[in-house]
Motif scaffolding. Structure first.
Motif, PDB file in Angstrom:
ATOM      1  N   PHE A  60       0.839  -1.198   0.000  1.00 39.86           N
ATOM      2  CA  PHE A  60       0.000   0.000   0.000  1.00 39.86           C
ATOM      3  C   PHE A  60       0.878   1.253   0.000  1.00 39.86           C
ATOM      4  O   PHE A  60       0.575   2.241  -0.671  1.00 39.86           O
ATOM      5  CB  PHE A  60      -0.905  -0.003   1.230  1.00 39.86           C
ATOM      6  CG  PHE A  60      -1.934   1.086   1.249  1.00 39.86           C
ATOM      7  CD1 PHE A  60      -3.197   0.879   0.722  1.00 39.86           C
ATOM      8  CD2 PHE A  60      -1.648   2.331   1.806  1.00 39.86           C
ATOM      9  CE1 PHE A  60      -4.153   1.878   0.739  1.00 39.86           C
ATOM     10  CE2 PHE A  60      -2.582   3.341   1.830  1.00 39.86           C
ATOM     11  CZ  PHE A  60      -3.859   3.111   1.288  1.00 39.86           C
ATOM     12  N   TYR A 117      -6.147   1.958   8.030  1.00 39.48           N
ATOM     13  CA  TYR A 117      -6.521   1.649   6.652  1.00 39.48           C
ATOM     14  C   TYR A 117      -8.019   1.519   6.387  1.00 39.48           C
ATOM     15  O   TYR A 117      -8.442   1.645   5.239  1.00 39.48           O
ATOM     16  CB  TYR A 117      -5.833   0.351   6.211  1.00 39.48           C
ATOM     17  CG  TYR A 117      -4.337   0.451   6.196  1.00 39.48           C
ATOM     18  CD1 TYR A 117      -3.663   1.110   5.180  1.00 39.48           C
ATOM     19  CD2 TYR A 117      -3.582  -0.103   7.226  1.00 39.48           C
ATOM     20  CE1 TYR A 117      -2.282   1.213   5.170  1.00 39.48           C
ATOM     21  CE2 TYR A 117      -2.201  -0.012   7.230  1.00 39.48           C
ATOM     22  CZ  TYR A 117      -1.554   0.647   6.197  1.00 39.48           C
ATOM     23  OH  TYR A 117      -0.189   0.760   6.195  1.00 39.48           O
ATOM     24  N   THR A 120      -9.679   4.313   4.433  1.00 35.45           N
ATOM     25  CA  THR A 120      -9.231   4.667   3.085  1.00 35.45           C
ATOM     26  C   THR A 120     -10.101   4.027   2.012  1.00 35.45           C
ATOM     27  O   THR A 120     -10.342   4.611   0.959  1.00 35.45           O
ATOM     28  CB  THR A 120      -7.773   4.232   2.863  1.00 35.45           C
ATOM     29  OG1 THR A 120      -7.688   2.799   2.914  1.00 35.45           O
ATOM     30  CG2 THR A 120      -6.868   4.816   3.936  1.00 35.45           C
ATOM     31  N   GLY A 121     -10.543   2.810   2.273  1.00 37.86           N
ATOM     32  CA  GLY A 121     -11.354   2.108   1.291  1.00 37.86           C
ATOM     33  C   GLY A 121     -10.601   1.751   0.027  1.00 37.86           C
ATOM     34  O   GLY A 121     -11.197   1.431  -0.999  1.00 37.86           O
ATOM     35  N   LYS A 122      -9.273   1.804   0.077  1.00 39.68           N
ATOM     36  CA  LYS A 122      -8.470   1.549  -1.113  1.00 39.68           C
ATOM     37  C   LYS A 122      -7.836   0.158  -1.051  1.00 39.68           C
ATOM     38  O   LYS A 122      -7.475  -0.320   0.007  1.00 39.68           O
ATOM     39  CB  LYS A 122      -7.359   2.604  -1.250  1.00 39.68           C
ATOM     40  CG  LYS A 122      -7.865   4.017  -1.469  1.00 39.68           C
ATOM     41  CD  LYS A 122      -6.689   4.979  -1.583  1.00 39.68           C
ATOM     42  CE  LYS A 122      -7.176   6.416  -1.790  1.00 39.68           C
ATOM     43  NZ  LYS A 122      -6.039   7.371  -1.879  1.00 39.68           N
ATOM     44  N   GLY A 123      -7.731  -0.436  -2.227  1.00 38.97           N
ATOM     45  CA  GLY A 123      -7.034  -1.702  -2.345  1.00 38.97           C
ATOM     46  C   GLY A 123      -5.682  -1.501  -2.984  1.00 38.97           C
ATOM     47  O   GLY A 123      -5.204  -0.374  -3.131  1.00 38.97           O
ATOM     48  N   ILE A 124      -5.046  -2.598  -3.364  1.00 42.33           N
ATOM     49  CA  ILE A 124      -3.737  -2.543  -3.992  1.00 42.33           C
ATOM     50  C   ILE A 124      -3.771  -3.386  -5.262  1.00 42.33           C
ATOM     51  O   ILE A 124      -4.679  -4.193  -5.472  1.00 42.33           O
ATOM     52  CB  ILE A 124      -2.634  -3.084  -3.052  1.00 42.33           C
ATOM     53  CG1 ILE A 124      -2.976  -4.515  -2.601  1.00 42.33           C
ATOM     54  CG2 ILE A 124      -2.444  -2.164  -1.855  1.00 42.33           C
ATOM     55  CD1 ILE A 124      -1.915  -5.160  -1.765  1.00 42.33           C
ATOM     56  N   GLU A 125      -2.789  -3.188  -6.105  1.00 38.30           N
ATOM     57  CA  GLU A 125      -2.640  -4.025  -7.295  1.00 38.30           C
ATOM     58  C   GLU A 125      -2.023  -5.359  -6.887  1.00 38.30           C
ATOM     59  O   GLU A 125      -0.983  -5.386  -6.240  1.00 38.30           O
ATOM     60  CB  GLU A 125      -1.751  -3.334  -8.323  1.00 38.30           C
ATOM     61  CG  GLU A 125      -2.381  -2.107  -8.968  1.00 38.30           C
ATOM     62  CD  GLU A 125      -3.545  -2.472  -9.877  1.00 38.30           C
ATOM     63  OE1 GLU A 125      -3.527  -3.587 -10.447  1.00 38.30           O
ATOM     64  OE2 GLU A 125      -4.478  -1.648 -10.006  1.00 38.30           O
ATOM     65  N   ASN A 220      -7.097  -8.062  -3.007  1.00 34.67           N
ATOM     66  CA  ASN A 220      -6.379  -6.777  -3.097  1.00 34.67           C
ATOM     67  C   ASN A 220      -6.555  -5.936  -1.849  1.00 34.67           C
ATOM     68  O   ASN A 220      -6.279  -4.741  -1.857  1.00 34.67           O
ATOM     69  CB  ASN A 220      -6.846  -5.988  -4.318  1.00 34.67           C
ATOM     70  CG  ASN A 220      -8.260  -5.456  -4.165  1.00 34.67           C
ATOM     71  OD1 ASN A 220      -9.058  -5.982  -3.385  1.00 34.67           O
ATOM     72  ND2 ASN A 220      -8.590  -4.416  -4.913  1.00 34.67           N
ATOM     73  N   GLN A 221      -7.004  -6.550  -0.766  1.00 36.52           N
ATOM     74  CA  GLN A 221      -7.295  -5.793   0.444  1.00 36.52           C
ATOM     75  C   GLN A 221      -7.088  -6.693   1.656  1.00 36.52           C
ATOM     76  O   GLN A 221      -7.309  -7.914   1.583  1.00 36.52           O
ATOM     77  CB  GLN A 221      -8.744  -5.297   0.413  1.00 36.52           C
ATOM     78  CG  GLN A 221      -9.192  -4.515   1.631  1.00 36.52           C
ATOM     79  CD  GLN A 221      -8.478  -3.187   1.794  1.00 36.52           C
ATOM     80  OE1 GLN A 221      -7.414  -3.142   2.392  1.00 36.52           O
ATOM     81  NE2 GLN A 221      -9.042  -2.126   1.251  1.00 36.52           N
TER      82      GLN A 221
END
Length: 310
Positions: A60, A117, A120-125, A220-221
């Motif tokens: 991340f 985290y 953020t609600g974001k994932g990763i590749e 991804n999370q």
């Protein structure tokens, strides 16, 4: 048409089984090293959770999957170092310490994820499948075996390397002797504690790598409890595989097959079995496997026993 659909189902099932078995392969092969040295680490679940979180956090922050995998391994090894200090140096009960670390891993990763985290609600590749020219396009085999990411393929190398180290090197011979005849190793002038520390570091490093795969090669999370009991299943895999790295690889594939099967059956509209029953399939098979092989294994004679150095 029905035959073609069935073959497609089997190909998809085989490919998914290998992916879902990957964290089990890493964790169980690592635990083979630990138990061969006489150390029973039931804290694999917590170790894998730490590896999953550290891998996600590093990826991340940096966007690098290799660094994420490295962070997962380091996180697992640091967690293993705590286990080793208490059980090898202080000679605390291995079951109690392992259970405590499972609870610590679950609580610590949940706290850190919610703190830094969850908002953020974001994932990763995540790692993408590698396209192997010609092989990837093969019917059935291409779908099942040649459309995986590099982390999945690395399980073969890990299994082969682990078998070589344990059975073809002086280090492996001494490591196995530590789990069977630690007094003889001590009398020969080699440190039983050092070999057990090394075994735990290898085991927890691989367990952390298995956890990191869950966030870097599968999802991804990070999710609280993302390991879903895989650490405990890995312990059963080691027993079922008779403490063999190669056996652990193939037995993990079997359990991965059950994971994949229950997921694919849930997606079939024609299957009327309650989904809770299907979700329980891998864990039910774990219990059945342990009942079937009860008393048939050849566990290291000093497994779980502390050693008083001279």
């Amino acid at each position: 048409m029905n035959e073609m659909m069935f073959l497609t189902f089997l190909a998809t099932l085989a490919g998914a089984a290998w992916r879902l078995a990957t964290p089990l392969i890493f964790a169980s092969i690592g635990e083979v090293f630990s138990e061969r040295a006489g150390v029973l680490n039931i804290g694999l679940e917590g170790t894998m959770l730490v590896g999953a979180f550290c891998g996600f956090a590093m990826a991340f922050a940096t966007g690098s999957i290799p660094l994420g995998l490295l962070a997962g391994m380091v996180g697992g090894m640091l967690f293993g170092l705590v286990f080793a200090v208490f059980t090898i140096s202080f000679k605390a009960d291995q079951i109690v310490v392992g259970a405590a670390l499972n609870l610590l891993g679950m609580g610590l990763t949940a706290f850190l994820f919610r703190t830094y985290y969850v908002s953020t609600g974001k994932g990763i590749e995540i790692a993408q499948p590698v396209h192997i020219p010609w092989f990837s396009d093969l019917p059935f085999l291409g779908e099942a075996f040649f459309r995986q990411n590099l982390i999945v393929y690395s399980t073969i190398l890990v299994a082969i390397l682990a078998g070589f180290v344990l059975y073809r090197t002086s280090f492996g011979l001494t490591l196995r002797a530590v789990g069977e005849h630690p007094k003889a190793v001590d009398v020969a002038g080699r440190s039983v504690a050092a070999y057990r520390y090394a075994a735990v570091m290898i085991g927890t490093g691989l367990a952390g790598l298995g956890g990191a795969f869950l966030t870097l090669g599968h999802s991804n999370q990070f999710v609280e409890g993302i390991t879903s009991g895989r650490g405990f299943i890995a312990l059963a895999v080691v027993v079922f595989a008779r403490w063999s790295p190669t056996g652990a690889f193939f037995v993990s594939l079997l359990f991965g097959l059950f994971y994949a099967l229950q997921l694919m059956l849930q997606a079939q509209a024609s299957v009327v079995v309650p989904y809770q029953v299907l979700q329980a399939l891998p864990y039910a098979m774990t219990i059945i496997a342990l009942v079937v092989i009860r008393g048939k294994g050849a566990a290291p004679s000093k497994l779980g026993q502390p050693y008083e150095m001279r």
